[in-house]
Structure formats: C-alpha cells, structure tokens
Design a protein around this motif. Structure first.
Motif, PDB file in Angstrom:
ATOM      1  N   GLU A   1       0.988  -1.098  -0.063  1.00  0.00           N
ATOM      2  CA  GLU A   1       0.413   0.081   0.023  1.00  0.00           C
ATOM      3  C   GLU A   1       0.786   1.552  -0.382  1.00  0.00           C
ATOM      4  N   PRO A   2       0.171   2.035  -0.872  1.00  0.00           N
ATOM      5  CA  PRO A   2       1.370   3.647  -0.750  1.00  0.00           C
ATOM      6  C   PRO A   2       1.225   4.451  -0.019  1.00  0.00           C
ATOM      7  N   GLU A   3       1.846   5.449   0.279  1.00  0.00           N
ATOM      8  CA  GLU A   3       1.644   7.059   1.675  1.00  0.00           C
ATOM      9  C   GLU A   3       1.111   7.704   0.601  1.00  0.00           C
ATOM     10  N   TYR A   4      -0.359   7.948   1.321  1.00  0.00           N
ATOM     11  CA  TYR A   4      -0.623   9.312   0.356  1.00  0.00           C
ATOM     12  C   TYR A   4      -0.140  10.731   1.249  1.00  0.00           C
ATOM     13  N   ILE A   5       0.280  11.136   0.202  1.00  0.00           N
ATOM     14  CA  ILE A   5       0.744  13.024   0.932  1.00  0.00           C
ATOM     15  C   ILE A   5      -0.312  13.459   0.418  1.00  0.00           C
ATOM     16  N   GLY A   6      -1.391  13.573  -0.159  1.00  0.00           N
ATOM     17  CA  GLY A   6      -2.551  14.549  -0.131  1.00  0.00           C
ATOM     18  C   GLY A   6      -3.313  14.395   1.039  1.00  0.00           C
ATOM     19  N   LYS A   7      -4.543  15.010   1.522  1.00  0.00           N
ATOM     20  CA  LYS A   7      -5.802  15.031   1.786  1.00  0.00           C
ATOM     21  C   LYS A   7      -6.332  13.683   2.810  1.00  0.00           C
ATOM     22  N   PRO A   8      -6.904  13.196   3.720  1.00  0.00           N
ATOM     23  CA  PRO A   8      -6.828  13.698   5.230  1.00  0.00           C
ATOM     24  C   PRO A   8      -5.113  14.428   6.184  1.00  0.00           C
ATOM     25  N   ALA A   9      -4.242  13.412   5.026  1.00  0.00           N
ATOM     26  CA  ALA A   9      -2.981  14.042   6.519  1.00  0.00           C
ATOM     27  C   ALA A   9      -3.229  16.045   5.347  1.00  0.00           C
ATOM     28  N   PRO A  10      -2.274  16.625   7.233  1.00  0.00           N
ATOM     29  CA  PRO A  10      -2.604  17.576   7.357  1.00  0.00           C
ATOM     30  C   PRO A  10      -1.970  18.598   6.491  1.00  0.00           C
ATOM     31  N   GLY A  11      -0.759  18.393   6.356  1.00  0.00           N
ATOM     32  CA  GLY A  11       0.263  19.189   5.153  1.00  0.00           C
ATOM     33  C   GLY A  11       0.026  20.361   4.654  1.00  0.00           C
ATOM     34  N   MET A  12      -1.091  20.335   3.694  1.00  0.00           N
ATOM     35  CA  MET A  12      -1.411  21.361   2.682  1.00  0.00           C
ATOM     36  C   MET A  12      -2.283  21.936   3.567  1.00  0.00           C
ATOM     37  N   VAL A  13      -3.759  21.887   4.826  1.00  0.00           N
ATOM     38  CA  VAL A  13      -3.690  23.139   5.818  1.00  0.00           C
ATOM     39  C   VAL A  13      -2.087  23.414   6.568  1.00  0.00           C
ATOM     40  N   TYR A  14      -1.281  22.983   6.622  1.00  0.00           N
ATOM     41  CA  TYR A  14      -1.076  23.048   7.939  1.00  0.00           C
ATOM     42  C   TYR A  14       0.400  24.099   7.231  1.00  0.00           C
ATOM     43  N   ALA A  15       0.315  23.641   5.323  1.00  0.00           N
ATOM     44  CA  ALA A  15       1.382  25.110   4.657  1.00  0.00           C
ATOM     45  C   ALA A  15       0.006  25.848   4.520  1.00  0.00           C
ATOM     46  N   CYS A  16      -0.897  26.036   4.711  1.00  0.00           N
ATOM     47  CA  CYS A  16      -1.645  27.378   4.239  1.00  0.00           C
ATOM     48  C   CYS A  16      -1.317  28.049   5.559  1.00  0.00           C
ATOM     49  N   LEU A  17      -1.692  27.617   6.648  1.00  0.00           N
ATOM     50  CA  LEU A  17      -1.608  28.676   7.682  1.00  0.00           C
ATOM     51  C   LEU A  17      -0.328  28.937   7.967  1.00  0.00           C
ATOM     52  N   GLU A  18       0.033  28.489   7.434  1.00  0.00           N
ATOM     53  CA  GLU A  18       1.787  28.608   7.580  1.00  0.00           C
ATOM     54  C   GLU A  18       2.331  30.690   6.249  1.00  0.00           C
ATOM     55  N   GLU A  19       1.565  29.588   5.291  1.00  0.00           N
ATOM     56  CA  GLU A  19       1.707  30.852   4.632  1.00  0.00           C
ATOM     57  C   GLU A  19       0.977  31.922   4.810  1.00  0.00           C
ATOM     58  N   THR A  20      -0.359  32.054   4.824  1.00  0.00           N
ATOM     59  CA  THR A  20      -1.250  33.244   5.416  1.00  0.00           C
ATOM     60  C   THR A  20      -0.816  33.707   6.681  1.00  0.00           C
ATOM     61  N   GLY A  21      -0.508  32.682   8.202  1.00  0.00           N
ATOM     62  CA  GLY A  21      -0.104  33.645   9.582  1.00  0.00           C
ATOM     63  C   GLY A  21      -1.499  33.555  10.092  1.00  0.00           C
ATOM     64  N   CYS A  22      -2.539  32.786   9.473  1.00  0.00           N
ATOM     65  CA  CYS A  22      -3.815  32.876   9.682  1.00  0.00           C
ATOM     66  C   CYS A  22      -3.759  31.460  10.844  1.00  0.00           C
ATOM     67  N   THR A  23      -5.057  31.292  12.689  1.00  0.00           N
ATOM     68  CA  THR A  23      -4.499  30.573  13.217  1.00  0.00           C
ATOM     69  C   THR A  23      -5.570  29.317  12.747  1.00  0.00           C
ATOM     70  N   PRO A  24      -5.286  27.955  13.587  1.00  0.00           N
ATOM     71  CA  PRO A  24      -6.880  27.302  13.058  1.00  0.00           C
ATOM     72  C   PRO A  24      -8.367  27.962  13.550  1.00  0.00           C
ATOM     73  N   LYS A  25      -8.282  28.681  14.975  1.00  0.00           N
ATOM     74  CA  LYS A  25      -9.440  29.358  15.296  1.00  0.00           C
ATOM     75  C   LYS A  25     -10.075  30.104  14.015  1.00  0.00           C
ATOM     76  N   GLN A  26      -8.991  30.725  13.400  1.00  0.00           N
ATOM     77  CA  GLN A  26      -9.494  32.274  12.436  1.00  0.00           C
ATOM     78  C   GLN A  26      -9.286  31.314  10.917  1.00  0.00           C
ATOM     79  N   THR A  27     -10.223  30.186  10.921  1.00  0.00           N
ATOM     80  CA  THR A  27      -9.914  29.120   9.661  1.00  0.00           C
ATOM     81  C   THR A  27     -11.220  28.403   9.749  1.00  0.00           C
ATOM     82  N   LEU A  28     -12.239  28.272   8.605  1.00  0.00           N
ATOM     83  CA  LEU A  28     -13.007  27.755   7.980  1.00  0.00           C
ATOM     84  C   LEU A  28     -13.055  26.702   6.641  1.00  0.00           C
TER      85      LEU A  28
END
Length: 282
Positions: free
Chosen positions: A204-231
């Motif tokens: 079986e492969p290791e999946y890189i995209g969702k549901p792995a949280p990396g893509m969301v984390y990258a957006c938070l890091e890039e925009t400077g927003c917190t999880p609480k500010q995000t939908l």
C-alpha cells in the motif's frame, strides 16, 4: 414516537443548526480553505452560488485558498478555468495534492530517480521543478509516485507493479480518494488506481494529500492565520473533514442530496459523526 423517529428529528435539528451557523462563520473567519471538485465545481461547471460566496468572503475581508486532491491539473490550469467562470485568481491561491507532493519529492528525493504514473501535465510540472522522473521500472529507481491519472494506460500499471514487485523502494501517492465527482456522476480517482496496484503487489502507498494535514498546515503557515481563524469547506468526510480536524480547524461539509428508492434524501444518516457545519444543496 419511535426511537428511530426521535433520532431522525434530532439529526434534522443538528443539520439545521449547522446550516444557520455558516452565515455567521463567513463574517467571523479570516481564512477559507475550499475543496474544488464537488464543492466549488462539478467537472467543467461552476456550482450555483460559488461565485457569490467567494465575492462575499472578499467583501468581508477574508482570504481563500483552494485545496484539492486533484493532481491531474496544474495550478495554472485552475487559474485559467476560474477565469472562464468569471473569477480572477492567482496560482498561489491553489494548493493541490500534486503541488504538495512535488514539493515533498523535491525535499526528500530531489537528487533521486522517481518512477511516476501521472498525466503529462503533472509530469511536466515535476520536470520543471528539477526532479528526475521516469515512466520505466529499473534498478536505479529510488521511489514510486502515483497520482490521479486521467491518461492512465495499462503499461503504466505494469511498470509500477514491476518496480514494486522487484524492489522494496518506497511507494507514494498523491491522494486516497476513490472517486472524483464529475458532471454525470463519478469516475475513478487516485485511490482506486492504487487499489488495483495493491491487489496485484500486496503493498500500500503512503498518501501525501488530504487527509494528511500538511496542505492545511502549509496554508496556515503561508497566511499567518490560526486554526481558530480558519474554515475548511469540502464534500468528503474521509479526506476534507479529517484533514481539518487534525489541526482543530472548523469544518463545513458541502453535500448534495443522494437518491434512495427514487427519492432525494439527505445522506447525513450514513455519515456517522457530523462536521461542525453542514451545508446541503437543494
């Protein structure tokens, strides 16, 4: 009143409450992470209300990023598609499982040889990033990457199976989605392609995209927003909702009614745990 009818009524109340919460969330949140296929569009058609929603977000001072597990298209393809829909965007506003996998490969396999099964558009994107890719199995291959391949051929499957059978190199895939929504229904996605391979090679492969949280984390890091500010808004629990929940981001499930016994009904009773907010198309 039966126990079953009590459960149904309680579920309906929960759904109605979550739908009412969406309007207030648009004003409260700063960063909006949107899936594309099944959430903003179906195939080449923009879903009703999508353009108005994005405009409302802008008017309220919010920003959005599009998070899609669809790795068959480049960010530039999406910019062009959204332009055709009358929505102006930039490449930086699109984070695909493909671009995230590209960056992952560049970081960990930048000097290695990678066997790739993907569309020519995606392969070109990998080459532009300086990655050494091939479509042939061999002793000099260091890892395998499979993507959502709308140009899939049997020969591609043969080469991947050969590589994974004859060597123990790592196997990665862009996303676990089994099917991709399109205008007439569903078509096989990356997860279905990988299941064919798994059935043949027993790996079986290791999946890189969702549901792995990396893509969301990258957006938070890039925009400077917190999880609480995000939908986060998406149409799948096992990718979109799980991805957001991993980083305690509020999640909204965009769902269309499903057909059962000739009648259109809510699919909520089949979901188990509901998301924070529920939005259902009529």
């Amino acid at each position: 009143m039966t126990i079953k009818s009590n459960i149904v009524k309680k579920e309906e109340r929960n759904i109605n409450n979550m739908q009412n919460n969406l309007a207030s969330m648009i004003k409260e949140k700063k960063l909006f992470l949107l899936d594309i296929d099944g959430t903003v569009a179906l195939g080449s058609e923009l879903l009703p209300g999508a353009a108005d929603f994005l405009q409302t977000v802008k008017e309220n001072g919010g920003i959005f990023r599009f998070l899609t597990n669809n790795s068959s298209k480049a960010a530039s393809d999406y910019v062009e598609q959204f332009h055709d829909w009358g929505i102006e965007t930039t490449e930086e506003e699109f984070i695909t499982a493909g671009t995230y996998a590209r960056d992952f490969m560049k970081k960990y396999y930048g000097n290695e040889k990678i066997l790739v099964a993907a569309t020519e558009t995606y392969c070109s994107e990998l080459r532009k990033a300086g990655l050494n890719i091939t479509d042939q199995a061999g002793d000099d291959v260091d890892c395998v990457l499979c993507a959502y391949d709308t140009e899939l051929t049997y020969e591609k499957l043969v080469q991947v199976c050969k590589q994974l059978t004859e060597t123990k190199v790592p196997w990665f895939a862009t996303n676990p989605d089994l099917r991709c929504p399109i205008d007439f229904g569903m078509i096989p996605d990356c997860g279905s392609i990988c299941r064919m391979i798994t059935a043949s090679v027993g790996r079986e492969p290791e999946y890189i995209g969702k549901p792995a949280p990396g893509m969301v984390y990258a957006c938070l890091e890039e925009t400077g927003c917190t999880p609480k500010q995000t939908l986060l808004i998406g149409d799948r629990i096992y990718t979109d909702m799980e991805c957001g929940k991993a980083l305690t981001v509020v999640c909204c499930l965009q769902a269309k009614p499903v057909q059962k016994n000739g009648k259109m009904v809510s699919g909520a009773s089949h979901w188990g745990n509901l998301p924070d907010i529920f939005h259902k198309d009529n």
